[in-house]
Each structure stands twice: as structure tokens, then as C-alpha cells.
Design an enzyme around this catalytic site. Structure first.
Site, PDB file in Angstrom:
ATOM      1  N   THR A 161       0.850  -1.195   0.000  1.00 10.97           N
ATOM      2  CA  THR A 161       0.000   0.000   0.000  1.00 10.97           C
ATOM      3  C   THR A 161       0.888   1.248   0.000  1.00 10.97           C
ATOM      4  O   THR A 161       0.699   2.162  -0.805  1.00 10.97           O
ATOM      5  CB  THR A 161      -0.936  -0.013   1.228  1.00 10.97           C
ATOM      6  OG1 THR A 161      -1.803  -1.145   1.112  1.00 10.97           O
ATOM      7  CG2 THR A 161      -1.752   1.258   1.327  1.00 10.97           C
ATOM      8  N   ASN A 217      -5.645  -9.772  -7.761  1.00 12.93           N
ATOM      9  CA  ASN A 217      -5.716 -10.531  -6.517  1.00 12.93           C
ATOM     10  C   ASN A 217      -7.030 -11.302  -6.359  1.00 12.93           C
ATOM     11  O   ASN A 217      -7.097 -12.275  -5.631  1.00 12.93           O
ATOM     12  CB  ASN A 217      -5.501  -9.601  -5.316  1.00 12.93           C
ATOM     13  CG  ASN A 217      -6.306  -8.330  -5.409  1.00 12.93           C
ATOM     14  OD1 ASN A 217      -6.351  -7.680  -6.454  1.00 12.93           O
ATOM     15  ND2 ASN A 217      -6.958  -7.943  -4.332  1.00 12.93           N
ATOM     16  N   CYS A 274     -11.234  -7.253   2.853  1.00 15.09           N
ATOM     17  CA  CYS A 274     -11.403  -5.808   3.040  1.00 15.09           C
ATOM     18  C   CYS A 274     -11.246  -5.501   4.517  1.00 15.09           C
ATOM     19  O   CYS A 274     -11.525  -6.328   5.372  1.00 15.09           O
ATOM     20  CB  CYS A 274     -12.719  -5.357   2.435  1.00 15.09           C
ATOM     21  SG  CYS A 274     -13.895  -4.710   3.571  1.00 15.09           S
ATOM     22  N   GLN A 315       0.925 -10.006  -6.369  1.00 14.10           N
ATOM     23  CA  GLN A 315       0.453 -11.395  -6.422  1.00 14.10           C
ATOM     24  C   GLN A 315       1.335 -12.303  -7.289  1.00 14.10           C
ATOM     25  O   GLN A 315       1.036 -13.485  -7.446  1.00 14.10           O
ATOM     26  CB  GLN A 315      -1.004 -11.437  -6.932  1.00 14.10           C
ATOM     27  CG  GLN A 315      -2.002 -10.739  -6.016  1.00 14.10           C
ATOM     28  CD  GLN A 315      -2.213 -11.451  -4.683  1.00 14.10           C
ATOM     29  OE1 GLN A 315      -1.856 -12.619  -4.518  1.00 14.10           O
ATOM     30  NE2 GLN A 315      -2.789 -10.748  -3.713  1.00 14.10           N
ATOM     31  N   ALA A 326       5.673  -8.169   1.360  1.00 12.09           N
ATOM     32  CA  ALA A 326       6.336  -9.338   1.962  1.00 12.09           C
ATOM     33  C   ALA A 326       5.356 -10.448   2.317  1.00 12.09           C
ATOM     34  O   ALA A 326       5.628 -11.627   2.121  1.00 12.09           O
ATOM     35  CB  ALA A 326       7.100  -8.897   3.213  1.00 12.09           C
ATOM     36  N   HIS A 327       4.182 -10.058   2.814  1.00 11.25           N
ATOM     37  CA  HIS A 327       3.321 -11.116   3.389  1.00 11.25           C
ATOM     38  C   HIS A 327       2.588 -11.948   2.351  1.00 11.25           C
ATOM     39  O   HIS A 327       1.954 -12.941   2.689  1.00 11.25           O
ATOM     40  CB  HIS A 327       2.356 -10.531   4.428  1.00 11.25           C
ATOM     41  CG  HIS A 327       1.248  -9.664   3.916  1.00 11.25           C
ATOM     42  ND1 HIS A 327      -0.043 -10.121   3.804  1.00 11.25           N
ATOM     43  CD2 HIS A 327       1.223  -8.370   3.535  1.00 11.25           C
ATOM     44  CE1 HIS A 327      -0.817  -9.129   3.376  1.00 11.25           C
ATOM     45  NE2 HIS A 327      -0.073  -8.060   3.201  1.00 11.25           N
TER      46      HIS A 327
HETATM   47  N1  PMP Z   1      -1.869  -4.770  -4.111  1.00 12.57           N
HETATM   48  C1  PMP Z   1      -2.457  -5.963  -4.220  1.00 12.57           C
HETATM   49  C2  PMP Z   1      -2.744  -6.520  -5.580  1.00 12.57           C
HETATM   50  C3  PMP Z   1      -2.801  -6.694  -3.089  1.00 12.57           C
HETATM   51  O1  PMP Z   1      -3.388  -7.880  -3.204  1.00 12.57           O
HETATM   52  C4  PMP Z   1      -2.517  -6.125  -1.817  1.00 12.57           C
HETATM   53  C5  PMP Z   1      -2.876  -6.865  -0.544  1.00 12.57           C
HETATM   54  N2  PMP Z   1      -4.241  -7.164  -0.441  1.00 12.57           N
HETATM   55  C6  PMP Z   1      -1.896  -4.874  -1.757  1.00 12.57           C
HETATM   56  C7  PMP Z   1      -1.590  -4.227  -2.923  1.00 12.57           C
HETATM   57  C8  PMP Z   1      -1.572  -4.213  -0.441  1.00 12.57           C
HETATM   58  O2  PMP Z   1      -0.477  -4.842   0.164  1.00 12.57           O
HETATM   59  P1  PMP Z   1      -0.100  -4.566   1.704  1.00 12.57           P
HETATM   60  O3  PMP Z   1      -1.011  -5.443   2.497  1.00 12.57           O
HETATM   61  O4  PMP Z   1       1.335  -4.986   1.823  1.00 12.57           O
HETATM   62  O5  PMP Z   1      -0.285  -3.126   1.963  1.00 12.57           O
END
Ligand code: PMP
Length: 384
Positions: A72, A151, A324, A179, A200-201
Site C-alpha cells: 500500500t 488478486n 477488506c 500477487q 512481503a506477506h
Molecule cells: N496490491 C495488491 C494486488 C494486493 O493484493 C494487496 C494486498 N491485499 C496490496 C496491494 C496491499 O499490500 P499490503 O497489504 O502490503 O499493503
């Protein structure tokens, strides 16, 4: 807790053992990565090793990796008018984002709302290249943001072609590649991306770490977070050494993971089983190239929320289109952009797999689906 089967890898993946070990080792240290003494240098060494590992995952130079608190933040850092290229210092005058982007990209980042435009996608969820060509022609120095793979649906975007269109129009391309790692090729040069976000996650590292990766001659003049000169002035604040260590270790594992064929076979088995039990099931984006680990489907008459709860009661974690923040199931903007009828959008269930998913897990999900659907469809028929 009773036995659980996890099918929500696109929301977050389990922490890899290697990442956990790297994080624990980093937590034993005391130094600030910016300090010049031995303790500081030890922390710096960990951060720089992780930077190499993340760079290696996407075929970039380590010096072009900026660590952030997640994708994000990486997206917010990237989406700014203040991007210059080697040849040009002028500001980006317009931002185009595809309609299926993550909310952090759809927010427009640091662009004023009137300079942000959304680009349509086809019924299969692919960026409409004709519309893109027309759109970028309206700007002098466009910035375009299109994700590598969605995603929710897993649909893989034609980034190489998009890059050619954007570059021909004097534009810069940002790719949210969150992804992709461990699933498909994410090399920045192969994709033709100028900027790329990672989290990372999603690849087995901790939550709360990510990176923005740049091509060599791309520069962001205005960082999102200002303060000390950390991260080559691109992101102030003491680095989160442990999280970065975990990110690096996970990236190193993702770089050598090559089980796309195994994952595709499991996903295909899953889809075949769902269609055998509920032939009326619609699989979204099935006509396009998709990530090997993702399926998003709906059955008319079954609401996603009901299905997810029923699965959960049967020990299986699946999700609606995306996780969400409020934990509520919301109508997917991705499916709406693909022109899916609202009633079907309400039913979208996402199943996403990962490196530890096995055949038994898939059979368990299919057994639960058989059980769940017959009772849900009966209820629907009685109510009708
Ligand atoms: N972009 C995509 C395509 C995602 O799937 C996500 C996580 N849902 C994010 C951005 C945001 O990643 P983060 O949780 O590291 O902020």
C-alpha cells in the site's frame, strides 16, 4: 482449534520458516541500521542482504529497492507526479489506473483527483489496450498503473504489451506485482515496468513490509515520508530490520520456488470438482491467462457471505474477492468492472492456494462444497 485448511493465500500467506528464523535472528540485535558502530553495521548488513534478495527476485539492482511498510505504501510512493526519467525532469501530468486495481492504486496516490482516470477492462478482466492507447495519447507525460495479476480473479495482465504502449507515449509504467512472486515471472526487465510494488506477506514474509523497485533511470523527487535520509532519501524512518530480514528470506525462497505446474493441477482439480457439484458455477476470468493458484467463482443463488461462513464452520478458510479492512463482504469492484451482473457479483467466492496446499486439502474443500451447496441451494429453493 479443530483442524483448519487455509485457502486464502492471496490475502496473506503463512510465514515461511526461513523468514521466521531470519526475523528472530534480527530481533536479537540492538543496532539501528543508520548507526556507524558495530551494532549499527550488523543491522545494516541484514537490511542490505535482504535488499539483494528482493532485488534478485525481480532481476533489479539492489540500490533500486526501497523498503516500505507494505505494498500500500509502495503504491502511494510510486503514484506521484514527481517522477522523473533520465531524459526528463518534468512532472507527470496524468495518472491512468486500470479499473481492477487494488484500492491503494485506485485512490490515485498523490495525484489530484481531477488528474486520475480509470481504464476499462474486458469481460475477462484484461486491460483494454485500445482504450489505453487512446487514453495515454491525451497526456504529455502519463503515468500508468496496471497490476501484474489481479488478486481476486488471478487474471494476468499483458504487462509487456502495456509497457510498449506506455513507453511509446512518453509514459512511465508502475506495476503492482504483489500477487506474482513464486507464481509467475516477475522480472522487472522482462515485464518492461519502470516501477514495481511488492508485499512481503504475500510471499511468506511478515505483514507490514514491502518494497518499491525502480528501473535505474527512474527517480521519485518527492518521497511520501520525509525526515531522515534513510532508503537513499526515498523513505524516511529507521528501517524495520526484523521485518525486512523476513521479507528478504521469503523473497529468496520465492525466487527458487517453481511449483506452478503442481499448483495449476490442484487448481484445475478444484474447479472441475466445483463444476461437477454445481454445473451452474461461473468461473471468472477463465478465458484469460490466470495465476496458477487462484480461482474466483459464483453459483447463482448462493451469497458469498453465506458460503464463506459455511466453509468456515467446516474448517475451511476461503474469502470473497478480497480481504477488506472492515471484515465485511463487499461487492467486488473487479467483477463490476468486468461487467458481471450484480446478483452474481454478490456470490463471488475466492479460493487461493499456496506452496503447502496438497491434494487432501483440495478434496476436503470439495467435500465441504458438496455439503454446503446442497443445504444452501435447498434453502434458496425453499425461499423462492
Ligand atoms: N496490491 C495488491 C494486488 C494486493 O493484493 C494487496 C494486498 N491485499 C496490496 C496491494 C496491499 O499490500 P499490503 O497489504 O502490503 O499493503
Amino acid at each position: 482449534m479443530a483442524e483448519r485448511t487455509y485457502f486464502d493465500w492471496n490475502a496473506t500467506a503463512p510465514l515461511r520458516e526461513e523468514a521466521r528464523a531470519a526475523m528472530v535472528a534480527a530481533l536479537e540485535l540492538t543496532g539501528n541500521a543508520s548507526s556507524v558502530h558495530g551494532e549499527g553495521r550488523a543491522a545494516r548488513h541484514i537490511v542490505e542482504e535482504a535488499r539483494e534478495q528482493v532485488a534478485n527476485l525481480v532481476g533489479a539492482e539492489a540500490r533500486n529497492v526501497t523498503f516500505t511498510s507494505g505494498a500500500t505504501e509502495a503504491n502511494m510512493l510510486a503514484l506521484t507526479p514527481s517522477i522523473s526519467t533520465a531524459g526528463e525532469k518534468a512532472r507527470r501530468d496524468r495518472l491512468f489506473v486500470s479499473a481492477i486495481e487494488h484500492p491503494s492504486v485506485r485512490s490515485g496516490g498523490r495525484f489530484p483527483a481531477e488528474l486520475v482516470e480509470e481504464l476499462p477492462v474486458t469481460g475477462d478482466g484484461l486491460a483494454d489496450l485500445h482504450a489505453l492507447r487512446k487514453a495515454v495519447a491525451r497526456a504529455e507525460r502519463p503515468l500508468v498503473s496496471v497490476m501484474l495479476a489481479n488478486n481476486e480473479t488471478g487474471v494476468i495482465e499483458p504487462i509487456r504489451e502495456i509497457a510498449d504502449i506506455v513507453h511509446t507515449a512518453n509514459g512511465v509504467l508502475h506495476v503492482d506485482a504483489v500477487q506474482g512472486p513464486g507464481r509467475i515471472d516477475c522480472r522487472i526487465g522482462d515485464l518492461g515496468a519502470d516501477l514495481m510494488s511488492l508485499s512481503a506477506h504475500k510471499l511468506g514474509g511478515p505483514q507490514g513490509a514491502g518494497a518499491l523497485i525502480r528501473r535505474d533511470d527512474i527517480h521519485i523527487a518527492e518521497p511520501l515520508i520525509k525526515g531522515g535520509g534513510q532508503e537513499r532519501g526515498q523513505r524516511a524512518g529507521s528501517e524495520n530490520v526484523a521485518a525486512i530480514a523476513g521479507f528478504g528470506a521469503a523473497a529468496a525462497m520465492a525466487a527458487i520456488q517453481a511449483d506452478a505446474a503442481r499448483m495449476t493441477a490442484l487448481r484445475d482439480r478444484l474447479e472441475a470438482g466445483i463444476q461437477a457439484a454445481t454445473p451452474q458455477a461461473v468461473i471468472f476470468g477463465a478465458g484469460a491467462l490466470r495465476l496458477p493458484n487462484t480461482t474466483l467463482f459464483a453459483v447463482p443463488g448462493i451469497k458469498a457471505e453465506t458460503a464463506i461462513i459455511a466453509f468456515d464452520l467446516n474448517g475451511i478458510a476461503v474469502s470473497s474477492g478480497s480481504a477488506c479492512s472492515s471484515g465485511k463482504v463487499q461487492a467486488s469492484h473487479v467483477l463490476r468492472a468486468m461487467g458481471v451482473e450484480p446478483a452474481l457479483v454478490q456470490g463471488a467466492v475466492r479460493v487461493s492456494l499456496g506452496w503447502s496446499t496438497c491434494e487432501t486439502d483440495v478434496e476436503r474443500l470439495l467435500n465441504a462444497w458438496n455439503k454446503v451447496t446442497s443445504s444452501l441451494l435447498n434453502k434458496h429453493a425453499n425461499a423462492a
